[in-house]
Motif scaffolding. Sequence first.
Motif, mmCIF file in Angstrom:
data_model
loop_
_atom_site.group_PDB
_atom_site.id
_atom_site.type_symbol
_atom_site.label_atom_id
_atom_site.label_comp_id
_atom_site.label_asym_id
_atom_site.label_seq_id
_atom_site.Cartn_x
_atom_site.Cartn_y
_atom_site.Cartn_z
ATOM 1 N N ILE A 156 9.010 2.443 -1.530
ATOM 2 C CA ILE A 156 8.889 1.783 -0.227
ATOM 3 C C ILE A 156 9.420 2.702 0.867
ATOM 4 N N ALA A 157 9.674 3.970 0.523
ATOM 5 C CA ALA A 157 10.147 4.976 1.482
ATOM 6 C C ALA A 157 11.413 4.521 2.193
ATOM 7 N N LEU A 158 12.431 4.153 1.397
ATOM 8 C CA LEU A 158 13.714 3.706 1.943
ATOM 9 C C LEU A 158 13.547 2.553 2.926
ATOM 10 N N GLY A 159 12.570 1.689 2.661
ATOM 11 C CA GLY A 159 12.360 0.503 3.486
ATOM 12 C C GLY A 159 11.341 0.665 4.586
ATOM 13 N N LEU A 160 10.898 1.887 4.856
ATOM 14 C CA LEU A 160 9.966 2.115 5.967
ATOM 15 C C LEU A 160 8.624 1.420 5.740
ATOM 16 N N LEU A 161 8.187 1.352 4.477
ATOM 17 C CA LEU A 161 6.882 0.751 4.193
ATOM 18 C C LEU A 161 6.948 -0.767 4.053
ATOM 19 N N ALA A 162 8.104 -1.340 4.317
ATOM 20 C CA ALA A 162 8.198 -2.802 4.320
ATOM 21 C C ALA A 162 7.583 -3.381 5.582
ATOM 22 N N GLY A 163 7.388 -2.526 6.606
ATOM 23 C CA GLY A 163 6.740 -2.980 7.830
ATOM 24 C C GLY A 163 7.599 -3.853 8.712
ATOM 25 N N LYS A 164 8.913 -3.777 8.550
ATOM 26 C CA LYS A 164 9.803 -4.666 9.302
ATOM 27 C C LYS A 164 10.519 -3.970 10.453
ATOM 28 N N TYR A 165 10.425 -2.655 10.517
ATOM 29 C CA TYR A 165 11.147 -1.938 11.554
ATOM 30 C C TYR A 165 10.337 -1.850 12.841
ATOM 31 N N THR A 166 11.023 -1.967 13.961
ATOM 32 C CA THR A 166 10.438 -1.782 15.286
ATOM 33 C C THR A 166 11.380 -0.876 16.072
ATOM 34 N N LYS A 167 10.968 -0.485 17.241
ATOM 35 C CA LYS A 167 11.832 0.349 18.079
ATOM 36 C C LYS A 167 13.136 -0.386 18.407
ATOM 37 N N GLY B 45 1.579 2.684 12.299
ATOM 38 C CA GLY B 45 1.341 1.258 12.514
ATOM 39 C C GLY B 45 0.029 0.817 11.886
ATOM 40 N N GLU B 46 -0.990 1.690 11.952
ATOM 41 C CA GLU B 46 -2.278 1.370 11.351
ATOM 42 C C GLU B 46 -2.152 1.281 9.830
ATOM 43 N N LEU B 47 -1.339 2.147 9.240
ATOM 44 C CA LEU B 47 -1.107 2.081 7.795
ATOM 45 C C LEU B 47 -0.478 0.745 7.412
ATOM 46 N N ILE B 48 0.523 0.317 8.157
ATOM 47 C CA ILE B 48 1.177 -0.963 7.862
ATOM 48 C C ILE B 48 0.180 -2.110 7.992
ATOM 49 N N ARG B 49 -0.680 -2.044 9.004
ATOM 50 C CA ARG B 49 -1.688 -3.104 9.164
ATOM 51 C C ARG B 49 -2.673 -3.087 7.991
ATOM 52 N N THR B 50 -3.046 -1.910 7.550
ATOM 53 C CA THR B 50 -3.947 -1.804 6.401
ATOM 54 C C THR B 50 -3.284 -2.389 5.156
ATOM 55 N N MET B 51 -2.016 -2.110 4.977
ATOM 56 C CA MET B 51 -1.289 -2.661 3.835
ATOM 57 C C MET B 51 -1.239 -4.187 3.916
ATOM 58 N N GLY B 52 -1.062 -4.702 5.122
ATOM 59 C CA GLY B 52 -1.051 -6.147 5.290
ATOM 60 C C GLY B 52 -2.386 -6.769 4.954
ATOM 61 N N ALA B 53 -3.461 -6.093 5.357
ATOM 62 C CA ALA B 53 -4.800 -6.597 5.066
ATOM 63 C C ALA B 53 -5.079 -6.578 3.567
ATOM 64 N N VAL B 54 -4.661 -5.521 2.904
ATOM 65 C CA VAL B 54 -4.826 -5.454 1.448
ATOM 66 C C VAL B 54 -4.003 -6.552 0.781
ATOM 67 N N GLY B 55 -2.797 -6.742 1.260
ATOM 68 C CA GLY B 55 -1.940 -7.775 0.692
ATOM 69 C C GLY B 55 -2.502 -9.172 0.864
ATOM 70 N N ALA B 56 -3.217 -9.394 1.967
ATOM 71 C CA ALA B 56 -3.809 -10.711 2.206
ATOM 72 C C ALA B 56 -4.796 -11.079 1.110
ATOM 73 N N GLY B 57 -5.411 -10.075 0.520
ATOM 74 C CA GLY B 57 -6.345 -10.326 -0.567
ATOM 75 C C GLY B 57 -5.675 -10.536 -1.907
ATOM 76 N N HIS B 58 -4.353 -10.454 -1.915
ATOM 77 C CA HIS B 58 -3.593 -10.660 -3.150
ATOM 78 C C HIS B 58 -2.516 -11.719 -2.921
ATOM 79 N N GLY B 59 -2.960 -12.860 -2.410
ATOM 80 C CA GLY B 59 -2.054 -13.986 -2.234
ATOM 81 C C GLY B 59 -1.041 -13.807 -1.136
ATOM 82 N N GLY B 60 -1.360 -12.965 -0.158
ATOM 83 C CA GLY B 60 -0.422 -12.750 0.942
ATOM 84 C C GLY B 60 0.721 -11.823 0.575
ATOM 85 N N ALA B 61 0.453 -10.861 -0.296
ATOM 86 C CA ALA B 61 1.485 -9.894 -0.672
ATOM 87 C C ALA B 61 1.965 -9.120 0.547
#
Length: 383
Positions: free
Chosen positions: A256-267, A289-305
């Motif tokens: 998860i890249a030390l939490g960076l790929l959790a998509g929870k960090y903002t400025k 940001g586009e990567l995080i959105r893509t991950m969210g879209a992929v997760g939506a297809g797996h029960g909202g992962a």
Amino acid sequence: MAVGSAVLVALLCAPAPKPLSALSRRAVVGLAPSLGAAALLGTGLPAAPAARAAVAPPADLIPTLGIGAWAWGDTLFWGYDAKRDGELQELFDYCLASGFKFFDTAEVYGLGRSETLLGQFCRANPAAADVRIATKFAALPWRTKASDVLDAAQRSTERLGRPIDLYQIHFPNAWANEAYWDGLGQCVDRGLVRAAGVSNYGSSALRACSASLASRGVRLVSNQIQLSLLYPYAQTNGLLSTCNELGVKVLAYSPIALGLLAGKYTKEKLPSGPRQLIAGKYLDDPQFGELIRTMGAVGAGHGGASPAQVAIAWCIAKGTCPIPGARTLAQAKSNLAAASIRLTAAEVSELDTAAAAVTPVLAPGSSPFAKKDVVTGQIMFDS
């Protein structure tokens, strides 16, 4: 260690080191040349254990998903507080109850505290008889003999209160690497550990180590390397292919890249401590940001992962065993749930494309690990 290595370089450039009790694994590794061995790992080296028959590692030693215990004892990066040991025990018990029993630690995680906690947790849980623990030998500059590996393994077993299932050379040194492989083989021959592995080894070093161990009838089981959507170098430089060719299982740390790929960090909400600089650089890149959105879209297809779960599932899809860390029960539940996600080839490709568009903040060249053995000329680290 892409994200971690930049932090380590910063630590090395700092005007004065922090007290030893506050140092993390990477700080200890970086500052090792200026520390005494006794200050780091204790005095009174025990004698090498008596010879016992080698035990072949079980075929299912390394599962689909493991649990990283770096944060269990680390104060600098993860803010470890002994008052929360009860929560870590609860986390450990939950993992076992959920069928996840593979834990990864190291002698330098909290300067032995992580190993000690794992040992305590195992003794307190009757279901821990079949827990499997992987730990690591720190290849510090002054440790140059095979006996150093044996001595360190013995101390780790004492902290764990049990034999070691998988013993790994934590990182390459600029010399003495062949002595480490000899020591690793001796650990298996003597029955002190069940299986041998390495960590942060490149393709060339992996082949050399595998051949060295094979000459004495010991199989190299694993290579623990950093791999994530933000640090994919092992899949582009041939290291993953080399591991597959040799039958060496990849343990993917920092998935998860030390939490960076959790998509929870903002400025406005950055991680505390040394990770702030790295997170800020990624947040400046719109492609992140586009990567995080893509991950969210992929997760939506797996029960909202969640993005974090997708990041772990991506590592699994690459054929590795990710070992995400967890400090809270909620994190453990989230991480373990990722084991049931099966990404399609199209989803993996979509994630690869989105990740490739992100400007790398760090590359393998910035790592503090020894790139070459100065005595043999062996290339040791490439990603």
